[in-house]
Design an enzyme around this catalytic site. Structure first.
Site, short mmCIF file in Angstrom:
data_model
loop_
_atom_site.label_atom_id
_atom_site.label_comp_id
_atom_site.label_asym_id
_atom_site.label_seq_id
_atom_site.Cartn_x
_atom_site.Cartn_y
_atom_site.Cartn_z
CG ASP A 49 -10.44 -27.13 -5.75
OD1 ASP A 49 -10.29 -27.87 -6.75
OD2 ASP A 49 -9.45 -26.94 -4.78
CG ASP B 280 -8.57 -30.52 -9.53
OD1 ASP B 280 -9.30 -29.73 -9.24
OD2 ASP B 280 -7.52 -30.96 -8.65
#
Length: 474
Positions: free
Chosen positions: A134, A346
């Site tokens: 992440d 992201d």
């Protein structure tokens, strides 16, 4: 504190894990060889958790000369451990809600998601842990518990602190637990003489547990110093943790002093996980990358309220659908005075999310091209309403490819067959959602639109590298 004998091995032990044996003497040529072989794998010896946010820019001792590769697997699993939104594609629950026009819209509640998963050895001896990659999160955390109870329903992948000699809990007086300047990005508090964290993601998911120190093994000959991790006992429906890779001071990137990392997300395979690649350090494929600069953002407590200062923020210039450049001002993709509008790459978000001004322009063009085929009155997860029944390949051909444009002529080209997410029930949605419907304030390029390409995060040079690739590993 126990004092180690002052040998070459004891001096090297804080830098990396090596197997040492005491000897009365060692030939000088052997010493020189061992010293030179370790130079390119050295970490700084200082504890990384007390350094500033930008320490990795001034630190010359990092793993930039190292190239370590890990398999990167795309997996579906229930619940959402990411900071954006549960971008699930299966097992939706439908409900009827009254729309603004008096009619009824069908909305779905998310219950599963697609994530990028790494298996990393943690602790001494190592226990392999599955962690979601992440780049939008700071804190790395794992699921902790005991493996000693044979009647326990705990999963086998649980991390058992009692089995690791390098594990230690952070006390309440640790600088991370009681920072001189309050850190609102990671709320901490003291409970039962232990430093605890409570971390909320934008979708309402909560990660809570103890802050601890633990080591990660990057290769058979290289182990990190003790890093601050979260140790959560809240398993929920997931047994995977998070590998936080943003620019915050407690991210894995910052603590391990990583200067560069990259990943290649494979094309999704129906019914089975797909396996790509993740590199720490140099990527042997980087000669073909095209680079765009990261934006410098305000730091500190006086930064704009909607700004994420730790995200990988780039200056997107526009969006092209088919051969048409959409009429969207470049300023829509840049942070405004209140911080809203930045564009972040992201890996932890599945969908791509756009601010309303950009989303509306994309939707106008989709309606122009394939309006009659849109599923009327349907909104997926309250964020996406460009959804279709039937064969997405046919609809994709009518729309054409989509491109996200950046400066220097760099672009992310999304092939028409990779624009859609299968949300179940024969419905496919253009995998773009409205940021405002999430309660967010950023444009986010999600992992579904990063398939079959290398994405390199060159932190020391403050740039992002992009390169086309076939990411499936043989």
């Amino acid at each position: 504190m126990h004092q180690q004998p002052k040998t070459l091995c004891s001096k090297l032990r804080p830098i990396m894990a090596v197997h040492c044996r005491k000897t009365a003497a060692m030939p000088m040529t052997m010493l020189l060889f061992l010293f030179l072989s370790l130079l390119s794998f050295s970490f700084q010896q200082e504890t990384p958790t007390t350094t500033s946010d930008d320490h990795h820019h001034n630190n010359s001792k990092n793993i930039s000369s190292l190239s370590v590769s890990f398999p990167l697997t795309t997996q579906r699993f229930s619940s959402r451990p990411s900071h954006v939104s549960p971008s699930s594609f299966v097992n939706q629950e439908e409900s009827k809600v009254k729309g603004n026009n008096g009619g009824y819209q069908t909305r779905t509640r998310l219950s599963y998601t697609m994530a990028l998963v790494l298996s990393l050895p943690i602790g001494t001896p190592p226990q392999t842990q599955q962690m979601v990659l992440d780049t939008g999160s700071q804190l790395s955390w794992i699921h902790c518990g005991s493996k000693r109870n044979p009647n326990s329903r705990q999963p086998a992948t649980l991390f058992d602190p009692s089995l690791s000699s390098s594990f230690s809990a952070l006390p309440c007086n640790h600088p991370v637990c009681k920072p001189q300047i309050p850190d609102f990005s990671l709320p901490t508090f003291c409970q039962n003489s232990k430093c605890r964290y409570s971390y909320f993601y934008a979708d309402g998911t909560q990660a809570e547990g103890n802050l601890v120190n633990e080591k990660l093994t990057l290769s058979p000959s290289l182990t990190t110093p003790p890093l601050v991790l979260g140790c959560s006992q809240q398993l929920g429906n997931n047994e995977k943790g998070i590998l936080g890779m943003n620019l915050g001071r407690l991210s894995f990137v910052s603590q391990a002093k990583i200067s560069k990392f990259s990943y290649c997300i494979p094309t999704r395979q129906a019914g089975s996980p797909s396996i790509g690649s993740f590199y720490l350090g140099e990527n042997p494929n980087s000669n073909g990358f095209h680079y765009i600069n990261l934006l410098s953002l305000p730091q500190g407590p006086n930064r704009p309220p909607n700004l994420d200062p730790f995200g990988y923020t780039v200056a997107m210039q526009g969006i092209r659908v088919g051969n048409k450049k959409l009429d969207i001002p470049p300023s829509v993709f840049l942070p405004q005075r209140n911080g809203a509008g930045q564009t972040i790459i992201d890996s932890g978000s599945e969908f791509t999310y756009l601010m309303d001004e950009a989303y509306n322009k994309v939707r106008e063009e989709i309606v122009r091209l394939v309006g009659p085929k849109l599923k009327k009155g349907y909104m997926y997860a309250n964020v996406a309403d460009m959804c279709f029944d039937g064969n997405p390949t046919e609809i994709g051909r009518l729309i054409g490819n989509m491109a996200l444009e950046f400066d220097k002529g760099v672009e992310i080209v999304i092939q028409n067959e990779k624009m859609f997410g299968d949300v179940g029930g024969g419905v496919h949605c253009l995998a773009i959602g409205r940021t405002e419907m999430l309660g967010g304030a950023s444009n986010i390029i999600g992992n579904i639109h990063q398939q079959n390409m290398w994405v390199e995060f060159d932190i020391d040079s403050r740039r992002i590298g992009l390169g086309r690739a076939d990411c499936i590993r043989s």
